[in-house]
Write a protein that holds these residues in place. Structure first.
Motif, PDB file in Angstrom:
ATOM      1  N   MET A  19       1.034  -1.152  -0.024  1.00 16.34           N
ATOM      2  CA  MET A  19      -0.055   0.021   0.036  1.00 16.34           C
ATOM      3  C   MET A  19       0.904   1.218   0.017  1.00 16.34           C
ATOM      4  O   MET A  19       1.889   1.321   0.706  1.00 16.34           O
ATOM      5  CB  MET A  19      -0.909  -0.018   1.098  1.00 16.34           C
ATOM      6  N   VAL A  20       0.432   2.298  -0.880  1.00 13.61           N
ATOM      7  CA  VAL A  20       1.260   3.352  -0.714  1.00 13.61           C
ATOM      8  C   VAL A  20       0.063   4.481  -0.096  1.00 13.61           C
ATOM      9  O   VAL A  20      -0.948   4.504  -0.627  1.00 13.61           O
ATOM     10  CB  VAL A  20       1.625   3.952  -2.264  1.00 13.61           C
ATOM     11  N   ILE A  21       0.759   5.176   0.972  1.00 12.98           N
ATOM     12  CA  ILE A  21      -0.274   6.203   1.643  1.00 12.98           C
ATOM     13  C   ILE A  21       0.009   7.552   1.565  1.00 12.98           C
ATOM     14  O   ILE A  21       1.261   7.807   2.053  1.00 12.98           O
ATOM     15  CB  ILE A  21      -0.345   5.885   3.084  1.00 12.98           C
ATOM     16  N   GLY A  22      -0.467   8.506   0.878  1.00 15.60           N
ATOM     17  CA  GLY A  22      -0.350   9.807   0.897  1.00 15.60           C
ATOM     18  C   GLY A  22      -0.956  10.730   1.849  1.00 15.60           C
ATOM     19  O   GLY A  22      -2.075  10.262   1.902  1.00 15.60           O
ATOM     20  N   ILE A  23      -0.324  11.239   2.881  1.00 12.66           N
ATOM     21  CA  ILE A  23      -1.018  12.023   3.968  1.00 12.66           C
ATOM     22  C   ILE A  23      -1.104  13.433   3.458  1.00 12.66           C
ATOM     23  O   ILE A  23       0.127  13.932   3.212  1.00 12.66           O
ATOM     24  CB  ILE A  23      -0.217  11.859   5.193  1.00 12.66           C
ATOM     25  N   GLY A  24      -2.038  14.313   4.115  1.00  4.33           N
ATOM     26  CA  GLY A  24      -1.714  15.606   3.953  1.00  4.33           C
ATOM     27  C   GLY A  24      -3.018  16.531   3.841  1.00  4.33           C
ATOM     28  O   GLY A  24      -4.187  15.863   3.864  1.00  4.33           O
ATOM     29  N   ASN A  25      -3.027  17.664   3.333  1.00  2.00           N
ATOM     30  CA  ASN A  25      -4.129  18.521   3.095  1.00  2.00           C
ATOM     31  C   ASN A  25      -3.979  19.402   1.914  1.00  2.00           C
ATOM     32  O   ASN A  25      -2.970  20.312   2.056  1.00  2.00           O
ATOM     33  CB  ASN A  25      -4.163  19.310   4.529  1.00  2.00           C
TER      34      ASN A  25
ATOM     35  N   LYS B 163      -5.245   7.797  -0.285  1.00  2.00           N
ATOM     36  CA  LYS B 163      -5.158   9.307  -0.020  1.00  2.00           C
ATOM     37  C   LYS B 163      -5.729   9.564   1.468  1.00  2.00           C
ATOM     38  O   LYS B 163      -6.922   9.659   1.488  1.00  2.00           O
ATOM     39  CB  LYS B 163      -5.623  10.261  -1.167  1.00  2.00           C
ATOM     40  N   HIS B 164      -4.874   9.889   2.361  1.00  2.00           N
ATOM     41  CA  HIS B 164      -5.453   9.993   3.647  1.00  2.00           C
ATOM     42  C   HIS B 164      -5.400  11.731   4.169  1.00  2.00           C
ATOM     43  O   HIS B 164      -4.206  11.908   4.401  1.00  2.00           O
ATOM     44  CB  HIS B 164      -4.628   9.152   4.736  1.00  2.00           C
ATOM     45  N   ARG B 165      -6.394  11.915   4.483  1.00  2.00           N
ATOM     46  CA  ARG B 165      -6.673  13.367   4.981  1.00  2.00           C
ATOM     47  C   ARG B 165      -7.180  13.488   6.314  1.00  2.00           C
ATOM     48  O   ARG B 165      -7.292  14.319   6.979  1.00  2.00           O
ATOM     49  CB  ARG B 165      -7.497  14.160   4.116  1.00  2.00           C
ATOM     50  N   GLY B 166      -7.569  12.411   7.159  1.00  2.00           N
ATOM     51  CA  GLY B 166      -8.259  12.336   8.371  1.00  2.00           C
ATOM     52  C   GLY B 166      -7.485  11.960   9.639  1.00  2.00           C
ATOM     53  O   GLY B 166      -6.418  12.128   9.569  1.00  2.00           O
TER      54      GLY B 166
ATOM     55  N   ASN C 245      -6.512   5.808  12.393  1.00  4.51           N
ATOM     56  CA  ASN C 245      -7.354   5.217  11.349  1.00  4.51           C
ATOM     57  C   ASN C 245      -6.375   4.256  10.636  1.00  4.51           C
ATOM     58  O   ASN C 245      -6.529   3.307  10.054  1.00  4.51           O
ATOM     59  CB  ASN C 245      -8.246   5.792  10.610  1.00  4.51           C
ATOM     60  N   LEU C 246      -5.129   4.670  10.519  1.00  2.00           N
ATOM     61  CA  LEU C 246      -4.287   4.184   9.711  1.00  2.00           C
ATOM     62  C   LEU C 246      -3.904   2.655  10.073  1.00  2.00           C
ATOM     63  O   LEU C 246      -3.667   1.969   9.257  1.00  2.00           O
ATOM     64  CB  LEU C 246      -2.909   5.194   9.430  1.00  2.00           C
ATOM     65  N   ILE C 247      -3.815   2.563  11.400  1.00  3.46           N
ATOM     66  CA  ILE C 247      -3.584   1.419  11.859  1.00  3.46           C
ATOM     67  C   ILE C 247      -4.626   0.168  11.384  1.00  3.46           C
ATOM     68  O   ILE C 247      -4.092  -0.915  11.188  1.00  3.46           O
ATOM     69  CB  ILE C 247      -3.699   1.281  13.429  1.00  3.46           C
ATOM     70  N   HIS C 248      -5.673   0.510  10.914  1.00  4.34           N
ATOM     71  CA  HIS C 248      -6.666  -0.468  10.615  1.00  4.34           C
ATOM     72  C   HIS C 248      -6.602  -0.499   8.895  1.00  4.34           C
ATOM     73  O   HIS C 248      -6.788  -1.613   8.238  1.00  4.34           O
ATOM     74  CB  HIS C 248      -8.252   0.207  10.837  1.00  4.34           C
ATOM     75  N   GLU C 249      -6.224   0.685   8.239  1.00  8.13           N
ATOM     76  CA  GLU C 249      -6.191   0.774   7.035  1.00  8.13           C
ATOM     77  C   GLU C 249      -5.316  -0.143   6.589  1.00  8.13           C
ATOM     78  O   GLU C 249      -5.150  -0.810   5.290  1.00  8.13           O
ATOM     79  CB  GLU C 249      -5.679   2.077   6.372  1.00  8.13           C
ATOM     80  N   TRP C 250      -3.896  -0.296   7.331  1.00  7.88           N
ATOM     81  CA  TRP C 250      -2.797  -1.057   6.682  1.00  7.88           C
ATOM     82  C   TRP C 250      -2.787  -2.586   7.020  1.00  7.88           C
ATOM     83  O   TRP C 250      -1.943  -3.207   6.873  1.00  7.88           O
ATOM     84  CB  TRP C 250      -1.580  -0.490   6.721  1.00  7.88           C
ATOM     85  N   GLU C 251      -3.986  -2.930   7.823  1.00  8.68           N
ATOM     86  CA  GLU C 251      -3.973  -4.355   8.298  1.00  8.68           C
ATOM     87  C   GLU C 251      -3.918  -5.243   7.221  1.00  8.68           C
ATOM     88  O   GLU C 251      -4.693  -5.078   6.056  1.00  8.68           O
ATOM     89  CB  GLU C 251      -5.512  -4.491   8.829  1.00  8.68           C
ATOM     90  N   GLY C 252      -3.180  -6.171   7.079  1.00  8.52           N
ATOM     91  CA  GLY C 252      -3.084  -7.202   6.014  1.00  8.52           C
ATOM     92  C   GLY C 252      -2.201  -7.070   5.040  1.00  8.52           C
ATOM     93  O   GLY C 252      -2.029  -7.659   4.175  1.00  8.52           O
ATOM     94  N   PHE C 253      -1.442  -5.857   5.101  1.00 13.44           N
ATOM     95  CA  PHE C 253      -0.539  -5.575   4.168  1.00 13.44           C
ATOM     96  C   PHE C 253       1.009  -5.760   4.768  1.00 13.44           C
ATOM     97  O   PHE C 253       1.080  -5.503   5.715  1.00 13.44           O
ATOM     98  CB  PHE C 253      -0.531  -3.937   3.806  1.00 13.44           C
ATOM     99  N   ASP C 254       1.666  -6.196   3.794  1.00 14.17           N
ATOM    100  CA  ASP C 254       3.065  -6.329   4.256  1.00 14.17           C
ATOM    101  C   ASP C 254       4.059  -5.291   4.218  1.00 14.17           C
ATOM    102  O   ASP C 254       4.993  -5.199   4.861  1.00 14.17           O
ATOM    103  CB  ASP C 254       3.469  -7.804   3.356  1.00 14.17           C
ATOM    104  N   LYS C 255       3.771  -4.352   3.251  1.00 11.40           N
ATOM    105  CA  LYS C 255       4.683  -3.270   3.042  1.00 11.40           C
ATOM    106  C   LYS C 255       3.970  -2.081   2.759  1.00 11.40           C
ATOM    107  O   LYS C 255       2.898  -1.781   1.863  1.00 11.40           O
ATOM    108  CB  LYS C 255       5.545  -3.713   1.759  1.00 11.40           C
ATOM    109  N   VAL C 256       4.175  -0.916   3.564  1.00 16.65           N
ATOM    110  CA  VAL C 256       3.552   0.258   3.345  1.00 16.65           C
ATOM    111  C   VAL C 256       4.548   1.393   3.163  1.00 16.65           C
ATOM    112  O   VAL C 256       5.530   1.611   3.722  1.00 16.65           O
ATOM    113  CB  VAL C 256       2.656   0.728   4.717  1.00 16.65           C
ATOM    114  N   ILE C 257       4.274   2.279   2.223  1.00 20.87           N
ATOM    115  CA  ILE C 257       5.244   3.295   1.672  1.00 20.87           C
ATOM    116  C   ILE C 257       4.271   4.486   1.973  1.00 20.87           C
ATOM    117  O   ILE C 257       3.182   4.766   1.194  1.00 20.87           O
ATOM    118  CB  ILE C 257       5.473   3.222   0.266  1.00 20.87           C
ATOM    119  N   ILE C 258       4.620   5.461   2.895  1.00 22.84           N
ATOM    120  CA  ILE C 258       4.196   6.653   3.311  1.00 22.84           C
ATOM    121  C   ILE C 258       4.805   7.885   2.808  1.00 22.84           C
ATOM    122  O   ILE C 258       5.939   8.020   2.857  1.00 22.84           O
ATOM    123  CB  ILE C 258       4.064   6.712   4.920  1.00 22.84           C
ATOM    124  N   CYS C 259       4.024   8.845   2.322  1.00 23.65           N
ATOM    125  CA  CYS C 259       4.432  10.165   1.768  1.00 23.65           C
ATOM    126  C   CYS C 259       3.908  11.265   2.514  1.00 23.65           C
ATOM    127  O   CYS C 259       2.696  11.267   2.750  1.00 23.65           O
ATOM    128  CB  CYS C 259       4.232  10.355   0.487  1.00 23.65           C
TER     129      CYS C 259
END
Lengths: 433, 160
Positions: B13-19, B47-50, B54-68
């Protein structure tokens, strides 16, 4: 912070584990408590001013930006006020969906506060992170409860933060039976977990702190007051929402950008879960009333430290109601009732997680907003919080500063203050000399 | 409004955080959007704005996460940080957060304590210049976007 033999000044410059930014100053001179100031220093929010000139249909989405944790209180408060002035009533399945999305907001807001912000105080931890090392299951369950509350907002509102699917008259789109039933298993888990949360909260240690508050909440003849009702208190207020301004007075104080509220002719008001619980106890389902009694809570709880228990009971109530709404859901024929503007003033009030959130708007025949007033529950509770702090500190002035600070912060968090929205603005006067 | 479906093969999963209403604070979302267009459903992009918890649940089941996410550290605008969490020392204070939610560092630590951390977590922080109201990236940050995307592409290709 500094401490002298007979004089102490305790400054908590930034309150932790509250929404927004606030500070607390306590002044003790010659072993007498001289001053307690709860300082709100969120910048004044000009919502009431910049709503003027906007279309009445914009009020829900604009005011929702006041708060990211309790947007539903603003979306629905504004919607009800506009429906009031336009002579429209939302009922049936659409009203049930409004109750459901509000249940979601209560769950996610209360769960965050109970487990991540307030529980550390009771268990002796500086933060939820520290608490998670020794009590991982408590934090896990709390996060899961919050997640399921957020899911309701996502399914009904389109997203968790500032839902986009609500409007004056109802919704832009309503979920199908299949979509809404995807929530059911999680809601049933949440209901069971909430029962355990109530029992867990009852095992916490509470200071003996009972006061003769004027508890104010919405009361409805048929249900636990959330989205509609009469303004009701344990000391005689029983008024329609349209008479809110007759019930309270507001003043401005120098050390805060938030106005201070008193019950007209009387003292401060206490809003929030403890007020709702006392005023609406008989409207709780029987099994929840029984559970409350089992854990030593019954109508007549006046100890704000036990608000954490009452929030757990409200989380349970919200999950239980959500299960019933989902199980009995029939998709409405239309996503919204048609609303045509007409000139006048409308009033709306709903029970945000922290208490009554009041909206009043005046619009013209084309629906342009001429005047707006929005009062958040934390704004009203601020004066009560300061009084609590006076009463709490006075008999404990000999405590070490660190212990006093800890307990003062815990006392403030009894109210789950949402400081970011506690600034509805006075009339602004600019003197150019 | 339905969430994107997670396929059985999607473990990254790739997660972009911001506003995106706060100028350079939108860079994480901008990068996530570009990657979503590039990979067209081949990877899970969020794309995570909130609220960050909640990220702890969003990446459940994923082996690799890349966050920006954007950062504010005093470096020149556009500077790129890369952290391999928790192996690398993680300066959580440079990642922007509000008083209304937990910081990224706190959420990562919480996830670690609760055994909810993916096996591999890579975090890119891009030094922002402006965080005031605005819907555009500053030129320096805009210039760094392509390099970040290229580095993420290599992270994705490596072992995926």
């Amino acid at each position: 912070m500094s401490a002298k033999n007979k004089s102490k000044t305790i400054k908590v410059n930034y309150l932790a584990r509250v929404e927004g930014e606030g500070a607390l100053d306590i002044k003790i001179r010659s072993n007498k408590l001289q001053d307690v100031k709860l300082k709100i220093f969120e910048p004044p929010r000009f919502f009431e001013a910049f709503l003027r000139g906007r279309d009445f249909r914009e009020a829900p989405d604009i005011t929702a930006r006041i708060c990211g944790i309790c947007p539903i209180a603003y979306l629905l408060g504004a919607s009800y006020a506009m429906e009031d002035v336009c002579g429209v009533k939302v009922s049936g399945p659409l009203r049930a969906l409004r109750r459901l999305i509000y249940d979601g907001e209560w769950i996610e807001s209360h769960a965050l506060h109970i487990f991540m912000l307030h529980a550390p105080d009771f268990l002796g931890y500086q933060s939820a992170i520290e608490m998670a090392k020794d009590h991982p299951q408590i934090v896990q369950n709390g996060l899961k409860l919050k997640k399921y509350g957020n899911r309701i907002l996502e399914v009904l509102g389109g997203r968790e933060i500032h839902p986009v699917n609500l409007r004056v008259g109802g919704f832009y789109r309503v979920p199908s039976k299949h979509e809404i039933k995807t929530l059911l298993d999680d809601l049933k888990w949440g209901r069971e977990a909430a029962v355990e949360a109530v029992r867990w909260s009852a095992r916490l240690t509470f200071p003996d702190f009972n006061e003769d508050y004027e508890l104010v909440a919405l009361r409805h003849p048929d249900e636990y007051g959330i989205i509609e009702g009469r303004i009701t208190s344990n000391k005689g207020i029983d008024a329609p929402i349209s008479k809110y301004d007759d019930c309270f007075t507001e003043t401005h104080v120098a050390h805060s950008t938030a106005l201070r509220t008193h019950v007209k002719g009387r003292d401060t008001a206490f809003l929030g879960p403890m007020a709702r619980f006392n005023i609406n106890f008989d409207k709780l389902p029987v099994f929840i009333r029984d559970l409350a009694k089992e854990v030593g809570l019954a109508k007549g709880c006046f100890n704000p430290f036990k608000s954490i228990m009452i929030r757990c009971l409200e989380v349970l109530f919200a999950f239980d109601e959500a299960v019933h709404i989902v199980e009995n859901y029939e998709m409405p024929d239309q996503p919204a009732v048609e609303v045509k503007p007409r000139a006048g003033t409308g009033y709306g009030a709903t029970e945000a997680p922290r208490g009554i959130c009041y909206h009043r708007y005046t619009i013209d025949e084309e629906g342009t907003i001429f005047d707006a007033k929005i009062v958040s529950p934390t704004c009203v509770n601020q004066t009560t919080i300061e009084k609590d702090l006076w009463r709490f500190i006075e008999p404990h002035m000999d405590w070490p500063v660190e212990k006093l600070q800890w307990h003062c912060e815990q006392a403030i968090r009894n109210y789950d203050p949402c400081i970011s929205c506690s600034t509805h603005f006075l009339k602004l006067k600019v003197d150019r000399g | 409004m339905a969430k994107k479906e997670i396929t059985a093969k999607t473990k990254l999963m790739v997660i972009g955080i911001g506003n995106e209403s706060r100028a350079d604070d939108g860079v994480g979302l901008y990068i996530a959007e570009r990657l979503e267009q590039r990979y067209r459903g081949g990877i899970k992009v969020l794309k995570h704005r909130g609220g960050t918890t909640n990220l702890i649940h969003e990446w459940e089941g994923f082996d690799k996460v890349i966050i920006c996410d954007a950062v504010h550290s005093g470096q020149r605008a556009g500077f790129i940080y890369r952290f391999d969490y928790p192996k690398d020392e993680f300066p959580e204070e440079i990642f922007r957060f509000s008083t209304h939610t937990f910081s990224l560092g706190q959420v990562l630590e919480l996830a670690k304590l609760l055994n909810h951390l993916p096996k591999e977590v890579i975090i890119y922080g891009i030094e922002g210049k402006f965080f005031t109201v605005g819907d555009r990236l500053s030129p320096e940050v805009q210039e760094s976007v392509s390099e970040v995307i290229e580095r993420i592409r290599k992270d994705i290709d490596r072992g995926h």
